[in-house]
Scaffold this motif. Structure first.
Motif, PDB file in Angstrom:
ATOM      1  N   PHE A  74      15.992  -6.993  46.653  1.00 61.67           N
ATOM      2  CA  PHE A  74      16.548  -6.038  45.700  1.00 61.67           C
ATOM      3  C   PHE A  74      17.205  -4.940  46.527  1.00 61.67           C
ATOM      4  CE2 PHE A  74      12.981  -7.911  43.288  1.00 61.67           C
ATOM      5  CZ  PHE A  74      13.677  -8.374  42.178  1.00 61.67           C
ATOM      6  N   GLY A  75      18.533  -4.951  46.558  1.00 63.70           N
ATOM      7  CA  GLY A  75      19.240  -4.033  47.438  1.00 63.70           C
ATOM      8  C   GLY A  75      18.933  -4.372  48.881  1.00 63.70           C
ATOM      9  N   THR A 117       7.093 -10.785  41.729  1.00 63.93           N
ATOM     10  CA  THR A 117       8.455 -11.297  41.912  1.00 63.93           C
ATOM     11  C   THR A 117       8.429 -12.803  42.109  1.00 63.93           C
ATOM     12  OG1 THR A 117       9.176  -9.209  42.897  1.00 63.93           O
ATOM     13  CG2 THR A 117      10.531 -11.148  43.336  1.00 63.93           C
ATOM     14  N   THR A 118       7.473 -13.300  42.885  1.00 61.53           N
ATOM     15  CA  THR A 118       7.334 -14.744  43.093  1.00 61.53           C
ATOM     16  C   THR A 118       7.060 -15.452  41.770  1.00 61.53           C
ATOM     17  OG1 THR A 118       6.502 -14.403  45.347  1.00 61.53           O
ATOM     18  CG2 THR A 118       6.020 -16.521  44.307  1.00 61.53           C
ATOM     19  N   ILE A 119       6.145 -14.904  40.978  1.00 63.40           N
ATOM     20  CA  ILE A 119       5.826 -15.489  39.681  1.00 63.40           C
ATOM     21  C   ILE A 119       7.063 -15.539  38.794  1.00 63.40           C
ATOM     22  CG2 ILE A 119       4.612 -15.025  37.504  1.00 63.40           C
ATOM     23  CD1 ILE A 119       2.246 -14.019  39.223  1.00 63.40           C
ATOM     24  N   ARG A 120       7.801 -14.463  38.749  1.00 61.54           N
ATOM     25  CA  ARG A 120       8.976 -14.407  37.877  1.00 61.54           C
ATOM     26  C   ARG A 120      10.073 -15.365  38.325  1.00 61.54           C
ATOM     27  NH1 ARG A 120       8.908  -7.790  36.992  1.00 61.54           N
ATOM     28  NH2 ARG A 120       7.222  -7.822  35.437  1.00 61.54           N
ATOM     29  N   LYS A 126      15.938  -4.108  50.197  1.00 63.69           N
ATOM     30  CA  LYS A 126      14.518  -4.405  50.335  1.00 63.69           C
ATOM     31  C   LYS A 126      14.261  -5.894  50.141  1.00 63.69           C
ATOM     32  CE  LYS A 126       9.928  -2.867  48.936  1.00 63.69           C
ATOM     33  NZ  LYS A 126       9.141  -1.959  48.090  1.00 63.69           N
ATOM     34  N   HIS A 127      13.732  -6.539  51.177  1.00 66.08           N
ATOM     35  CA  HIS A 127      13.412  -7.961  51.146  1.00 66.08           C
ATOM     36  C   HIS A 127      11.985  -8.105  50.615  1.00 66.08           C
ATOM     37  CE1 HIS A 127      14.260 -11.966  53.463  1.00 66.08           C
ATOM     38  NE2 HIS A 127      14.022 -12.156  52.190  1.00 66.08           N
ATOM     39  N   VAL A 128      11.842  -8.401  49.329  1.00 67.32           N
ATOM     40  CA  VAL A 128      10.512  -8.364  48.716  1.00 67.32           C
ATOM     41  C   VAL A 128       9.783  -9.699  48.774  1.00 67.32           C
ATOM     42  CG1 VAL A 128      11.053  -6.442  47.188  1.00 67.32           C
ATOM     43  CG2 VAL A 128      11.484  -8.766  46.419  1.00 67.32           C
ATOM     44  N   VAL A 129      10.518 -10.801  48.884  1.00 65.55           N
ATOM     45  CA  VAL A 129       9.913 -12.117  49.084  1.00 65.55           C
ATOM     46  C   VAL A 129      10.625 -12.763  50.267  1.00 65.55           C
ATOM     47  CG1 VAL A 129       9.545 -14.418  48.115  1.00 65.55           C
ATOM     48  CG2 VAL A 129       9.235 -12.399  46.672  1.00 65.55           C
ATOM     49  N   ASP A 130       9.861 -13.051  51.319  1.00 66.83           N
ATOM     50  CA  ASP A 130      10.445 -13.440  52.603  1.00 66.83           C
ATOM     51  C   ASP A 130      10.018 -14.859  53.000  1.00 66.83           C
ATOM     52  OD1 ASP A 130      11.506 -13.572  55.124  1.00 66.83           O
ATOM     53  OD2 ASP A 130      10.616 -11.709  55.850  1.00 66.83           O
ATOM     54  N   ASN A 131      10.844 -15.837  52.597  1.00 70.31           N
ATOM     55  CA  ASN A 131      10.671 -17.223  53.054  1.00 70.31           C
ATOM     56  C   ASN A 131       9.295 -17.797  52.695  1.00 70.31           C
ATOM     57  OD1 ASN A 131      12.446 -19.089  54.356  1.00 70.31           O
ATOM     58  ND2 ASN A 131      11.019 -19.200  56.062  1.00 70.31           N
ATOM     59  N   ILE A 132       8.902 -17.652  51.449  1.00 72.69           N
ATOM     60  CA  ILE A 132       7.592 -18.110  50.988  1.00 72.69           C
ATOM     61  C   ILE A 132       7.636 -19.594  50.639  1.00 72.69           C
ATOM     62  CG2 ILE A 132       5.952 -17.937  49.077  1.00 72.69           C
ATOM     63  CD1 ILE A 132       6.447 -14.961  49.049  1.00 72.69           C
ATOM     64  N   SER A 133       6.585 -20.322  51.030  1.00 71.72           N
ATOM     65  CA  SER A 133       6.446 -21.744  50.704  1.00 71.72           C
ATOM     66  C   SER A 133       4.994 -22.056  50.352  1.00 71.72           C
ATOM     67  CB  SER A 133       6.870 -22.630  51.880  1.00 71.72           C
ATOM     68  OG  SER A 133       8.219 -22.435  52.229  1.00 71.72           O
ATOM     69  N   ILE A 162       9.371 -18.295  39.843  1.00 65.42           N
ATOM     70  CA  ILE A 162       8.840 -19.604  39.472  1.00 65.42           C
ATOM     71  C   ILE A 162       9.124 -19.896  38.002  1.00 65.42           C
ATOM     72  CG2 ILE A 162       6.697 -20.895  39.098  1.00 65.42           C
ATOM     73  CD1 ILE A 162       5.591 -19.500  41.616  1.00 65.42           C
ATOM     74  N   LEU A 163       8.971 -18.888  37.163  1.00 61.89           N
ATOM     75  CA  LEU A 163       9.153 -19.063  35.722  1.00 61.89           C
ATOM     76  C   LEU A 163      10.610 -18.937  35.285  1.00 61.89           C
ATOM     77  CD1 LEU A 163       6.038 -17.066  34.446  1.00 61.89           C
ATOM     78  CD2 LEU A 163       6.251 -19.512  34.896  1.00 61.89           C
ATOM     79  N   GLY A 164      11.500 -18.667  36.219  1.00 61.00           N
ATOM     80  CA  GLY A 164      12.915 -18.570  35.864  1.00 61.00           C
ATOM     81  C   GLY A 164      13.287 -17.280  35.178  1.00 61.00           C
ATOM     82  N   ILE A 165      12.414 -16.279  35.268  1.00 58.17           N
ATOM     83  CA  ILE A 165      12.710 -14.988  34.635  1.00 58.17           C
ATOM     84  C   ILE A 165      13.747 -14.228  35.454  1.00 58.17           C
ATOM     85  CG2 ILE A 165      11.704 -12.773  33.947  1.00 58.17           C
ATOM     86  CD1 ILE A 165       9.076 -14.297  33.445  1.00 58.17           C
ATOM     87  N   ILE A 166      13.630 -14.329  36.789  1.00 54.75           N
ATOM     88  CA  ILE A 166      14.653 -13.777  37.673  1.00 54.75           C
ATOM     89  C   ILE A 166      15.114 -14.871  38.637  1.00 54.75           C
ATOM     90  CG2 ILE A 166      13.819 -11.399  37.530  1.00 54.75           C
ATOM     91  CD1 ILE A 166      12.496 -11.756  40.227  1.00 54.75           C
ATOM     92  N   LYS A 167      16.320 -14.723  39.171  1.00 56.66           N
ATOM     93  CA  LYS A 167      16.866 -15.729  40.068  1.00 56.66           C
ATOM     94  C   LYS A 167      16.456 -15.463  41.511  1.00 56.66           C
ATOM     95  CE  LYS A 167      20.972 -16.798  37.302  1.00 56.66           C
ATOM     96  NZ  LYS A 167      22.458 -16.841  37.290  1.00 56.66           N
ATOM     97  N   LYS A 168      16.171 -16.536  42.222  1.00 56.29           N
ATOM     98  CA  LYS A 168      15.896 -16.430  43.656  1.00 56.29           C
ATOM     99  C   LYS A 168      17.213 -16.285  44.403  1.00 56.29           C
ATOM    100  CE  LYS A 168      15.837 -21.471  44.184  1.00 56.29           C
ATOM    101  NZ  LYS A 168      16.419 -21.718  42.872  1.00 56.29           N
ATOM    102  N   ASP A 169      17.166 -15.710  45.599  1.00 56.27           N
ATOM    103  CA  ASP A 169      18.365 -15.617  46.439  1.00 56.27           C
ATOM    104  C   ASP A 169      18.620 -16.915  47.184  1.00 56.27           C
ATOM    105  OD1 ASP A 169      18.701 -13.012  45.624  1.00 56.27           O
ATOM    106  OD2 ASP A 169      17.707 -12.137  47.375  1.00 56.27           O
TER     107      ASP A 169
END
Length: 295
Positions: free
Chosen positions: A12-13, A43-46, A15-22, A48-55
């Motif tokens: 978000f801007g 953010t990860t949950i959202r 700020k890297h809030v989710v960094d290469n999670i697997s 997964i559920l398609g509420i927000i788009k991943k980069d």
């Protein structure tokens, strides 16, 4: 079926809030998603559920990219999402209709879940009149009305008393037995240890630990023992130069490496100490969490 999260990123801007999670959910059960506040769990949950788009990265369910249309999911967010002035029945039927249940199906399903969660006496009460715990249970029902395959629970036991905690625990175990895939996020380490066989711990958007919980705990050296006795053992411990980490009502937690444990037990027997329990203590998930994400 199964969920695969691979090399997922989100910013978000600047700020890297989710960094290469697997991580993966390969079989039905409860998967723990842990982390400090702001670690990237929600953010990860959202994503997964398609509420927000991943980069970048991939999120697949049953081998297909996750969309709001191809995953039958149920979501219990941490924050409240009920209409305070509407009755419990009216809003649950409304949510059921939104998920495609017809009038009779909605009525039957709502009544089934209200009975199961001991909420029938509140069926015609507005949500704002319910206790925090009962609001939590109603919100849980909204996540379950359409019989989802993938269930995401964010702090599901928040606000529940011991009786209702036991009720929800029973339902969770029943869901797993029916082949449901559940992601649970919680700061209650005891809850995670009870339900989750596998987990991931996030800190500042990065994975700091993941895998099977039993194997993780087994990988830590056991340098403590727990002794329960009605006798005073301080003189024995002093003789062996062993430290008492905690003492409460005749239960001692002692710092003791593997080489010290046999000596301690022999010395206790030699001094005719009555021992109720002598056990090696594995690190708790709480201790592991503090070590990995405590900064």
């Amino acid at each position: 079926m199964g969920l695969v999260v691979k090399d997922v990123n989100k910013s978000f801007g600047n700020k890297h809030v989710v960094d290469n999670i697997s991580f993966e959910l390969k079989k039905p059960g409860v998967f723990g998603l842990l982390g400090t506040n702001g670690a990237g769990k929600t953010t990860t949950i959202r994503m997964i559920l398609g509420i927000i788009k991943k980069d970048s990265g991939d999120i697949t369910w049953d081998g297909k990219s996750v969309t709001r249309g191809n995953v039958n999911f149920g979501y219990l967010p941490e924050e409240r999402g009920l209409y305070p002035k509407s009755t419990v029945y009216d809003q649950l039927v409304y949510f059921a209709n939104l998920k495609g249940l017809d009038k009779k199906e909605a009525d039957d399903t709502v009544r089934y879940w209200l009975e199961k969660l001991n909420l029938m006496e509140y069926i015609n009460s507005p949500a704002e009149k319910l206790s925090k715990g009962n609001q939590q249970k109603v919100q849980f029902v909204t996540a379950m009305l359409h019989n989802p395959d993938l269930i995401v629970l964010d702090e599901p036991f928040s606000g529940l008393d011991p009786v209702n905690t036991e009720v929800l625990s029973g339902i969770m175990k029943e869901l797993v037995s029916k082949g449901k895939y559940i992601i649970m996020s919680s700061h209650q380490m005891g809850v995670i240890e009870e339900f989750c066989s596998d987990l991931v711990i996030l800190n500042r958007g990065k994975t700091v630990l993941k895998g099977n919980l039993k194997k993780i705990k087994d990988s830590y050296e056991t340098n403590k023992v727990m002794i329960e006795t009605d006798d005073d053992i301080k003189e024995v411990l002093s003789k062996l130069d062993l430290e008492i980490i905690n003492e409460s009502d005749g239960v001692y937690t002692i710092g003791a490496e593997a080489s010290d444990r046999d000596k301690l037990l022999k010395e206790l027997v030699k001094n005719k100490i009555s021992i109720k329990t002598f056990s090696v203590v594995k690190p708790s998930l709480h201790e592991i969490f503090i070590e990995k994400a405590g900064e």
